[in-house]
Design a protein around this motif. Structure first.
Motif, PDB file in Angstrom:
ATOM      1  N   GLU A  63     -47.541  11.527  18.337  1.00 16.55           N
ATOM      2  CA  GLU A  63     -45.887  11.230  17.456  1.00 16.55           C
ATOM      3  C   GLU A  63     -45.220   9.830  18.141  1.00 16.55           C
ATOM      4  O   GLU A  63     -44.557   9.306  17.683  1.00 16.55           O
ATOM      5  CB  GLU A  63     -45.511  12.533  16.847  1.00 16.55           C
ATOM      6  CG  GLU A  63     -43.995  11.608  16.289  1.00 16.55           C
ATOM      7  CD  GLU A  63     -43.359  13.553  15.680  1.00 16.55           C
ATOM      8  OE1 GLU A  63     -41.868  12.639  15.345  1.00 16.55           O
ATOM      9  OE2 GLU A  63     -43.764  14.052  15.218  1.00 16.55           O
ATOM     10  N   GLY A  64     -45.306  10.241  19.367  1.00 16.36           N
ATOM     11  CA  GLY A  64     -44.432   8.950  20.440  1.00 16.36           C
ATOM     12  C   GLY A  64     -44.803   7.799  20.578  1.00 16.36           C
ATOM     13  O   GLY A  64     -44.078   7.053  19.682  1.00 16.36           O
ATOM     14  N   GLN A 113     -46.231   6.190  18.290  1.00 16.86           N
ATOM     15  CA  GLN A 113     -46.506   5.931  16.768  1.00 16.86           C
ATOM     16  C   GLN A 113     -45.357   5.521  16.256  1.00 16.86           C
ATOM     17  O   GLN A 113     -45.112   4.659  15.090  1.00 16.86           O
ATOM     18  CB  GLN A 113     -47.517   7.439  16.062  1.00 16.86           C
ATOM     19  CG  GLN A 113     -48.636   7.637  16.219  1.00 16.86           C
ATOM     20  CD  GLN A 113     -49.957   6.229  16.258  1.00 16.86           C
ATOM     21  OE1 GLN A 113     -49.674   5.080  15.596  1.00 16.86           O
ATOM     22  NE2 GLN A 113     -50.562   6.213  17.934  1.00 16.86           N
ATOM     23  N   ARG A 114     -44.168   6.210  16.592  1.00 16.79           N
ATOM     24  CA  ARG A 114     -42.812   5.675  16.316  1.00 16.79           C
ATOM     25  C   ARG A 114     -41.991   4.298  16.761  1.00 16.79           C
ATOM     26  O   ARG A 114     -42.100   3.198  16.180  1.00 16.79           O
ATOM     27  CB  ARG A 114     -41.306   6.642  16.830  1.00 16.79           C
ATOM     28  CG  ARG A 114     -41.509   8.078  16.131  1.00 16.79           C
ATOM     29  CD  ARG A 114     -40.612   8.898  16.614  1.00 16.79           C
ATOM     30  NE  ARG A 114     -40.345   8.673  17.619  1.00 16.79           N
ATOM     31  CZ  ARG A 114     -39.340   9.351  18.160  1.00 16.79           C
ATOM     32  NH1 ARG A 114     -39.990  11.108  17.882  1.00 16.79           N
ATOM     33  NH2 ARG A 114     -39.228   9.430  19.315  1.00 16.79           N
ATOM     34  N   ALA A 131     -44.960   1.955  15.003  1.00 20.85           N
ATOM     35  CA  ALA A 131     -43.657   1.699  13.657  1.00 20.85           C
ATOM     36  C   ALA A 131     -42.464   0.633  13.927  1.00 20.85           C
ATOM     37  O   ALA A 131     -42.462   0.331  12.233  1.00 20.85           O
ATOM     38  CB  ALA A 131     -43.474   3.350  12.638  1.00 20.85           C
ATOM     39  N   ALA A 132     -42.174   0.855  14.542  1.00 17.68           N
ATOM     40  CA  ALA A 132     -40.423   0.157  14.633  1.00 17.68           C
ATOM     41  C   ALA A 132     -41.460  -1.309  14.875  1.00 17.68           C
ATOM     42  O   ALA A 132     -40.944  -2.037  14.472  1.00 17.68           O
ATOM     43  CB  ALA A 132     -40.151   0.354  16.104  1.00 17.68           C
ATOM     44  N   LYS A 156     -42.760  -2.858  11.811  1.00 19.15           N
ATOM     45  CA  LYS A 156     -41.227  -3.016  10.644  1.00 19.15           C
ATOM     46  C   LYS A 156     -40.322  -4.236  10.998  1.00 19.15           C
ATOM     47  O   LYS A 156     -40.409  -4.897  10.117  1.00 19.15           O
ATOM     48  CB  LYS A 156     -40.346  -1.939  10.935  1.00 19.15           C
ATOM     49  CG  LYS A 156     -39.290  -2.123   9.691  1.00 19.15           C
ATOM     50  CD  LYS A 156     -38.471  -0.353   9.259  1.00 19.15           C
ATOM     51  CE  LYS A 156     -37.824  -0.461   8.792  1.00 19.15           C
ATOM     52  NZ  LYS A 156     -37.301   0.342   8.306  1.00 19.15           N
ATOM     53  N   CYS A 175     -35.395  -2.514  23.081  1.00 19.54           N
ATOM     54  CA  CYS A 175     -36.217  -0.929  23.407  1.00 19.54           C
ATOM     55  C   CYS A 175     -35.278  -1.213  24.709  1.00 19.54           C
ATOM     56  O   CYS A 175     -34.806   0.689  25.020  1.00 19.54           O
ATOM     57  CB  CYS A 175     -37.313  -0.704  23.120  1.00 19.54           C
ATOM     58  SG  CYS A 175     -38.584  -1.324  24.653  1.00 19.54           S
ATOM     59  N   PHE A 211     -37.183   5.304  24.265  1.00 22.60           N
ATOM     60  CA  PHE A 211     -37.894   5.365  23.132  1.00 22.60           C
ATOM     61  C   PHE A 211     -38.296   4.606  23.802  1.00 22.60           C
ATOM     62  O   PHE A 211     -39.209   3.146  22.806  1.00 22.60           O
ATOM     63  CB  PHE A 211     -36.711   5.318  21.487  1.00 22.60           C
ATOM     64  CG  PHE A 211     -37.278   4.040  20.870  1.00 22.60           C
ATOM     65  CD1 PHE A 211     -37.809   4.658  20.710  1.00 22.60           C
ATOM     66  CD2 PHE A 211     -36.754   2.514  20.498  1.00 22.60           C
ATOM     67  CE1 PHE A 211     -38.934   4.449  18.790  1.00 22.60           C
ATOM     68  CE2 PHE A 211     -37.529   2.118  19.124  1.00 22.60           C
ATOM     69  CZ  PHE A 211     -38.449   3.163  18.339  1.00 22.60           C
ATOM     70  N   LEU A 257     -41.533   4.290  24.547  1.00 23.17           N
ATOM     71  CA  LEU A 257     -42.507   4.441  23.390  1.00 23.17           C
ATOM     72  C   LEU A 257     -42.581   3.036  22.655  1.00 23.17           C
ATOM     73  O   LEU A 257     -44.394   2.554  22.036  1.00 23.17           O
ATOM     74  CB  LEU A 257     -42.055   4.833  22.348  1.00 23.17           C
ATOM     75  CG  LEU A 257     -41.550   6.355  22.982  1.00 23.17           C
ATOM     76  CD1 LEU A 257     -41.035   7.500  21.591  1.00 23.17           C
ATOM     77  CD2 LEU A 257     -42.948   7.183  23.291  1.00 23.17           C
TER      78      LEU A 257
END
Length: 168
Positions: free
Chosen positions: A59-60, A62-63, A66-67, A70, A79, A85, A88
């Motif tokens: 999940e990490g 992938q976050r 996604a950031a 986006k 970051c 974060f 990631l």
């Protein structure tokens, strides 16, 4: 301002900047190479390769991905102002195969900001915390107790993970 240019501040800033750049590049390349090779061709079940493989699919990252998708490349320097974060987003940049020269270029302002934060506020906070702990045996005992709990928790979690049966 003259005194600021003379001493250890600039050395600390340079060392911290270079450390941030090296760590960012290492994370980027590890994620990029592992993504290309391990995720595409294998699924290791043991050892560090399995851990990295599982982390990259987790999940990490992938976050972070996604950031970047986006908000764009601005997430890379931003970051560096976060804790946790950062890895990631940088790993996601490697996974997305962002061109290396472009990644490096957008990484520079973040590494400078990170170095400035730690060369000023960060070292002052660590110094104050260490001074407070050094002056209080109770605070030192509390810190050691917290460290012991963290280490024991990590060891137990690792053992539980190893004891789990693997699906083959």
């Amino acid at each position: 301002m003259e005194g600021l240019l003379d001493g250890p501040f600039w050395i600390a800033l340079l060392v911290l900047f270079l450390g941030a750049m090296v760590r960012g590049q290492a994370t980027y390349w590890l994620a990029r190479v592992v993504t290309e090779q391990a995720l595409a061709h294998t699924h290791p079940v043991q050892g560090w390769r399995a851990s990295v493989h599982d982390w990259l699919q987790g999940e990490g990252p992938q976050r972070g991905r996604a950031a970047i998708e986006k908000w764009g490349l601005v997430m890379i320097p931003l970051c560096y102002l976060t804790v946790g974060f950062q890895t990631l987003v940088i790993a996601a940049a490697g996974m997305l195969r962002i061109r290396w020269p472009l990644f490096t270029l957008v990484q520079i302002p973040g590494a400078v900001a990170w170095g400035l934060l730690y060369a000023t506020i960060g070292f002052a906070m660590w110094g104050a915390a260490l001074a407070a702990i050094a002056g209080s045996p109770l605070a030192l005992a509390g810190l050691l107790a917290i460290l012991l709990v963290v280490v024991v928790t990590m060891v137990l979690a690792h053992r539980r993970k190893q004891d789990r049966p693997t699906d083959v």
